[in-house]
Design a protein around this motif. Sequence first.
Motif, PDB file in Angstrom:
ATOM      1  N   HIS D  69       0.838  -1.052   0.005  1.00  0.00           N
ATOM      2  CA  HIS D  69      -0.033  -0.176  -0.186  1.00  0.00           C
ATOM      3  C   HIS D  69       0.876   1.172   0.027  1.00  0.00           C
ATOM      4  CE1 HIS D  69      -3.727  -2.215   0.577  1.00  0.00           C
ATOM      5  NE2 HIS D  69      -3.182  -2.951   1.586  1.00  0.00           N
ATOM      6  N   ARG D 137      -1.854   9.628   5.128  1.00  0.00           N
ATOM      7  CA  ARG D 137      -1.819   9.084   3.919  1.00  0.00           C
ATOM      8  C   ARG D 137      -0.288   9.626   3.580  1.00  0.00           C
ATOM      9  NH1 ARG D 137      -5.873   6.104   1.728  1.00  0.00           N
ATOM     10  NH2 ARG D 137      -5.087   6.486  -0.515  1.00  0.00           N
ATOM     11  N   ASP D 143      -3.920   5.447  -5.170  1.00  0.00           N
ATOM     12  CA  ASP D 143      -4.895   4.625  -5.608  1.00  0.00           C
ATOM     13  C   ASP D 143      -5.277   3.362  -4.358  1.00  0.00           C
ATOM     14  OD1 ASP D 143      -2.205   3.135  -5.721  1.00  0.00           O
ATOM     15  OD2 ASP D 143      -3.065   2.166  -7.431  1.00  0.00           O
ATOM     16  N   ALA D 144      -4.514   3.732  -2.988  1.00  0.00           N
ATOM     17  CA  ALA D 144      -4.771   2.531  -1.979  1.00  0.00           C
ATOM     18  C   ALA D 144      -6.094   2.769  -1.644  1.00  0.00           C
ATOM     19  CB  ALA D 144      -3.612   2.620  -0.872  1.00  0.00           C
ATOM     20  N   ASP D 145      -6.915   1.456  -1.175  1.00  0.00           N
ATOM     21  CA  ASP D 145      -7.964   1.658  -0.749  1.00  0.00           C
ATOM     22  C   ASP D 145      -8.222   2.154   0.300  1.00  0.00           C
ATOM     23  OD1 ASP D 145     -10.651   0.981   0.228  1.00  0.00           O
ATOM     24  OD2 ASP D 145     -10.805  -1.049  -0.421  1.00  0.00           O
ATOM     25  N   ARG D 147     -10.246   2.069   3.055  1.00  0.00           N
ATOM     26  CA  ARG D 147     -10.909   1.292   3.948  1.00  0.00           C
ATOM     27  C   ARG D 147      -9.976   0.209   4.533  1.00  0.00           C
ATOM     28  NH1 ARG D 147     -16.338  -1.455   2.388  1.00  0.00           N
ATOM     29  NH2 ARG D 147     -14.906  -1.723   0.513  1.00  0.00           N
ATOM     30  N   GLU D 148      -9.224  -0.168   3.456  1.00  0.00           N
ATOM     31  CA  GLU D 148      -8.130  -1.410   3.831  1.00  0.00           C
ATOM     32  C   GLU D 148      -6.855  -0.714   4.597  1.00  0.00           C
ATOM     33  OE1 GLU D 148      -5.950  -4.484   1.528  1.00  0.00           O
ATOM     34  OE2 GLU D 148      -7.671  -3.994  -0.174  1.00  0.00           O
TER      35      GLU D 148
END
Lengths: 200, 200, 200, 200
Positions: D69, D137, D143-145, D147-148
């Motif tokens: 991620h 972040r 583009d990392a999700d 929620r994950e």
Amino acid sequence: VPTSRLEAFSDGVFAIAITLLVLEVKVPARHGGSLQDQLLHQWPSYLSYLISFLIIGIIWVNHHACLSHIDHVDRAFQFINVGFLMAVAFIPFVSAIVSEFIEVPGDERAAAVLYGTTLTITAIFFNVLWQYAARGRRLIRPDADPREVEGITRSFWPGAFIYASATAVALVSPIASLAVLGGLALFYMLPNRRWARAAG
Amino acid sequence: VPTSRLEAFSDGVFAIAITLLVLEVKVPARHGGSLQDQLLHQWPSYLSYLISFLIIGIIWVNHHACLSHIDHVDRAFQFINVGFLMAVAFIPFVSAIVSEFIEVPGDERAAAVLYGTTLTITAIFFNVLWQYAARGRRLIRPDADPREVEGITRSFWPGAFIYASATAVALVSPIASLAVLGGLALFYMLPNRRWARAAG
Amino acid sequence: VPTSRLEAFSDGVFAIAITLLVLEVKVPARHGGSLQDQLLHQWPSYLSYLISFLIIGIIWVNHHACLSHIDHVDRAFQFINVGFLMAVAFIPFVSAIVSEFIEVPGDERAAAVLYGTTLTITAIFFNVLWQYAARGRRLIRPDADPREVEGITRSFWPGAFIYASATAVALVSPIASLAVLGGLALFYMLPNRRWARAAG
Amino acid sequence: VPTSRLEAFSDGVFAIAITLLVLEVKVPARHGGSLQDQLLHQWPSYLSYLISFLIIGIIWVNHHACLSHIDHVDRAFQFINVGFLMAVAFIPFVSAIVSEFIEVPGDERAAAVLYGTTLTITAIFFNVLWQYAARGRRLIRPDADPREVEGITRSFWPGAFIYASATAVALVSPIASLAVLGGLALFYMLPNRRWARAAG
């Protein structure tokens, strides 16, 4: 020749040398007294594990940073790198010497001088490696920022000098020499200190 | 099959074998006399560390150079490479034998012959590896320069011959054999000596 | 998740396990008699170095071949692979047991059974790893040749069976068991024997 | 700076630390009694090999998952990672302590507390590493999700807490502490348990 395989090989040696450090922390004897006492008693092992781990870690970060400015490598660069790795791979041995002898009266000086000398030789090899690549931008990427390249070039000389000074301190006080090296390593990791790069 | 994973695995073995050499440099006993005397006394350990490190380093540089001309590998090439790595990974053992026995009268010959023989076998395996790939350009990249490929092919035979000769020298003088091997390694690193490649 | 980092980690473990084998070949004692006699006397060390090196080498080649058909890995595959690597990394230990005890009357059987059992467990893990990936082409590349994938699937069962049989042979004759394992490794490397793949 | 070389270096340290575990399983003495008895008698070695291998394997899988991620790394992240690796590379030492002392009355407590503390420190470093990257972040891929990313962030705190609890259990019952750690490792590998991620 692209830099990728040289990086992979160097990373392998760094990773192994740094992990072998733990083999020099000895498991106490089963019938040598209370485990807790024996563990506390071998504090020099933990200290030299800590300092040597940080120093090899810093060397890795710096090698990484230098190589990112390098476009390709030639035969001479490869061999200077082999010499540099030879010094790095020797660190677990001198680290073990320090663990074993830093408390032995009469031997602690030789132990600390050997340790400091090995780090100084490592720093000199690293310096030569970089100067060879940077001289006339021989191996530097065409798009590398000249100010950054010159910044690295300038920062290398104090590096070798600092390690040599810490080695000289060992002649007076072996423990102080280790304290200087450990302090340098910690200082070096502080963010945003341009000249701190010198300690690598 | 592309060469990348074979290179990664080989680099791993080279990096580990070269770094394990330091485990054969023994930490002196704490009560075995002055540290300084003990350290000076084990000079054969440093010498064989130095020579073995340079030789594995040269082998790595040459493996790198050979693989850069190779397009893909097949099953036979992979197994010859495993045999070659088996010889390389044996070097730390024979290097330790030399450290331990080069000063023991009556045993120094066996130690030096074993060391030279291991290097000769390594050179033969390396030669077979390359000849297998180069025969009829079996695994060679279509765009590889034929003169360079032939240059490597020609330079391999003297390599095995030189190591075999250094081994034969050990029958007369074990120390002279080591001196020849160390000299070869240093000579080999001089730039712009085409046939020097033979020593790898 | 792409396979690249799993391959790099596995290659690291293979490379280290295969290179650690040499640490189990012991340097003779300096005053334990003639070096030559001592070296000849420890022939079981060389034999188990040879067999274990070839077996790990074959495992590596096969892991390489299997992964080349795999498109991506999931969490379960990663953990089965960790179990598989746990068995592979145990080989240097059981190889040392064989070196040390294959000539000790009364203990040679336990040594050879332990060795064979470890290899059988390794083969079973490898089999499970592959079957997990291949079942319903769960993790297989869309463009992988179905006949090749099925060929690998079929060849794995005899593999575990052959190692189990060699282990059973150890109950009767420990040396014969090692001979079978060494013979299998050599046989396996012959080219163009489709079912030879089973030995991996 | 891209993450690739940091991943390669970390994978190297993981692979070496996990493979060095086998060096702590000792080869029994040749004349120390029946091999079978000696092998059975050193069951704590196999147990700590198993638990430590699984834990380092889980750490590797999780490091892999976290890094996937992350978009790039900075200097601070590299140094936190060096500290994290220092804790991971210490595991073979504390694992050997457990093997050696878990059956020694009076010392088994210190052994299990040391083991648990090392794992707790590892978990804290891992947590800091991730929080540093995830805070605002900072280093996360665009583009990392989300929620994950938040799922990982939430799962890290129980991880350190669970290890600290297992360490506290060692004060009452050292064996129970190991059983908890081994059970956690196995539980963690069950599929589809979201919060199981915490154990890494």
